[in-house]
Design a protein around this motif. Structure first.
Motif, mmCIF file in Angstrom:
data_model
loop_
_atom_site.group_PDB
_atom_site.id
_atom_site.type_symbol
_atom_site.label_atom_id
_atom_site.label_comp_id
_atom_site.label_asym_id
_atom_site.label_seq_id
_atom_site.Cartn_x
_atom_site.Cartn_y
_atom_site.Cartn_z
ATOM 1 N N ARG A 12 -6.341 -19.094 20.560
ATOM 2 C CA ARG A 12 -7.001 -20.366 21.984
ATOM 3 C C ARG A 12 -8.691 -19.832 21.303
ATOM 4 N N LEU A 13 -8.918 -19.098 20.754
ATOM 5 C CA LEU A 13 -10.520 -19.316 20.041
ATOM 6 C C LEU A 13 -11.033 -20.311 20.082
ATOM 7 N N ALA A 14 -10.541 -21.300 19.006
ATOM 8 C CA ALA A 14 -10.995 -22.094 17.908
ATOM 9 C C ALA A 14 -10.170 -23.791 19.426
ATOM 10 N N ARG A 15 -9.489 -22.549 20.275
ATOM 11 C CA ARG A 15 -9.494 -24.099 20.436
ATOM 12 C C ARG A 15 -8.204 -25.652 20.772
ATOM 13 N N ILE A 16 -7.336 -24.735 19.580
ATOM 14 C CA ILE A 16 -6.277 -25.666 18.992
ATOM 15 C C ILE A 16 -5.266 -24.815 19.095
ATOM 16 N N ASP A 17 -4.992 -24.108 20.274
ATOM 17 C CA ASP A 17 -3.783 -23.459 20.741
ATOM 18 C C ASP A 17 -2.573 -24.465 21.366
ATOM 19 N N HIS A 18 -2.897 -25.012 21.658
ATOM 20 C CA HIS A 18 -1.906 -25.649 22.709
ATOM 21 C C HIS A 18 -1.746 -27.331 21.607
ATOM 22 N N ARG A 19 -1.956 -27.611 20.795
ATOM 23 C CA ARG A 19 -1.979 -28.749 19.324
ATOM 24 C C ARG A 19 -0.332 -28.388 18.828
ATOM 25 N N PHE A 20 0.662 -26.979 18.997
ATOM 26 C CA PHE A 20 1.611 -26.798 18.278
ATOM 27 C C PHE A 20 2.681 -26.862 19.169
ATOM 28 N N ASP A 21 3.532 -27.028 18.522
ATOM 29 C CA ASP A 21 5.130 -27.490 18.616
ATOM 30 C C ASP A 21 5.727 -25.806 18.919
ATOM 31 N N ALA A 22 4.894 -25.339 17.975
ATOM 32 C CA ALA A 22 6.094 -24.038 17.969
ATOM 33 C C ALA A 22 4.646 -23.041 17.278
ATOM 34 N N ILE A 23 4.749 -21.813 17.973
ATOM 35 C CA ILE A 23 4.239 -20.434 16.361
ATOM 36 C C ILE A 23 4.902 -19.457 16.157
ATOM 37 N N LEU A 24 5.242 -19.280 14.666
ATOM 38 C CA LEU A 24 5.875 -18.168 14.443
ATOM 39 C C LEU A 24 5.102 -17.359 13.600
ATOM 40 N N THR A 25 5.333 -16.245 14.269
ATOM 41 C CA THR A 25 4.238 -15.058 13.377
ATOM 42 C C THR A 25 5.706 -13.878 12.750
ATOM 43 N N ARG A 26 4.805 -13.007 12.078
ATOM 44 C CA ARG A 26 5.008 -11.340 11.637
ATOM 45 C C ARG A 26 6.230 -11.216 12.399
ATOM 46 N N ASP A 27 6.240 -10.964 13.597
ATOM 47 C CA ASP A 27 7.104 -10.503 14.621
ATOM 48 C C ASP A 27 8.483 -11.327 15.231
ATOM 49 N N ASP A 28 8.342 -12.048 14.274
ATOM 50 C CA ASP A 28 9.619 -13.689 15.225
ATOM 51 C C ASP A 28 10.397 -12.652 13.530
ATOM 52 N N VAL A 29 9.981 -12.093 12.101
ATOM 53 C CA VAL A 29 11.094 -11.817 11.390
ATOM 54 C C VAL A 29 11.321 -10.017 11.075
ATOM 55 N N THR A 30 12.116 -9.908 10.417
ATOM 56 C CA THR A 30 11.792 -8.949 9.408
ATOM 57 C C THR A 30 11.331 -8.698 8.276
ATOM 58 N N ARG A 31 11.492 -9.955 7.422
ATOM 59 C CA ARG A 31 10.625 -9.564 6.519
ATOM 60 C C ARG A 31 9.709 -10.441 6.172
#
Length: 230
Positions: free
Chosen positions: A125-144
């Motif tokens: 959001r701070l970089a103003r590019i948050d709207h430009r991706f179809d998905a955002i995958l983070t460490r919270d989405d996986v066990t490993r």
């Protein structure tokens, strides 16, 4: 030059799109120095680049012992990070050109990051590019998380693409290990830590910046094979 069949583009965030690894490195060293930790700190912090925060906390405890003041270090790290980022979220060279080229080709793209979901959302959001991706995958989405391939495999699945038909763009050795293990066409744009010999073998190319990534993808005609919309 061989044509690459590309169905999606998967991109690391810190150090690849956002120039945050230098911020994290400076904040980590400052936090540790403030509490009297100096010997070997720079080398230790370099070794933690590209690794999820919880794993780095484990590394710090192992290195400094059970009495290591993790809570205080995290507090000082957060304060220093906020102080540095008050000047704005810096983008790496070529970010906008890369995103524009991917969108012009009609290819889906996803963030694949070792950061937490809240951190990724705030920094994009701070970089103003948050709207430009179809998905955002983070460490919270996986066990490993990275260097395991789980995040990349999940990202490919989320975009309805085959992992081996995805371009993965990374800046760190652990990130490259994760993308390569997932079977993706792996490109590296090194940030602070240079690639090891093993990392270079895992990459289809090691490039100086994201503008060079765009040029390479065009030479491989990756942008001329647009995947039909399901």
């Amino acid at each position: 030059m061989t044509r690459w069949h590309v169905e999606a583009v998967l991109i690391d965030m810190d150090g690849t799109l956002l120039d945050t690894e230098k911020v994290y490195l400076e904040a980590s060293i400052a936090a540790l120095n403030a509490l009297g930790y100096r010997d070997g700190v720079v080398e230790l912090c370099h070794a933690m680049i590209g690794i999820p925060g919880p794993d780095n906390e484990h590394t710090l405890r192992n290195h400094f012992g059970d009495n290591f003041p993790l809570v205080e270090v995290n507090r000082l790290f957060a304060e220093k990070t906020i102080e540095i980022l008050q000047a704005g979220m810096p983008l790496k060279r070529g970010v906008i050109a890369l995103l524009d080229a991917i969108e012009a080709a009609g290819l889906p793209k996803a963030i694949v990051t070792s950061s937490s979901r809240s951190t990724a959302a705030e920094h994009l959001r701070l970089a103003r590019i948050d709207h430009r991706f179809d998905a955002i995958l983070t460490r919270d989405d996986v066990t490993r998380a990275k260097p395991h391939p789980d995040l990349y495999l999940l990202a490919a699945n989320r975009l309805q693409a085959r992992a081996q038909a995805c371009i993965a763009i990374e800046d760190s050795n652990p990130g490259v290990a994760a993308a390569h293990a997932a079977g993706a066409i792996t490109l590296m744009v090194p940030d602070i830590v240079p690639p090891t010999a093993e990392t270079r073998e895992r990459c289809s190319a090691v490039l100086p910046d994201l503008n060079a990534v765009v040029d390479l993808l065009r030479r491989h005609q990756a942008f001329s094979m647009v995947r039909p919309i399901p």
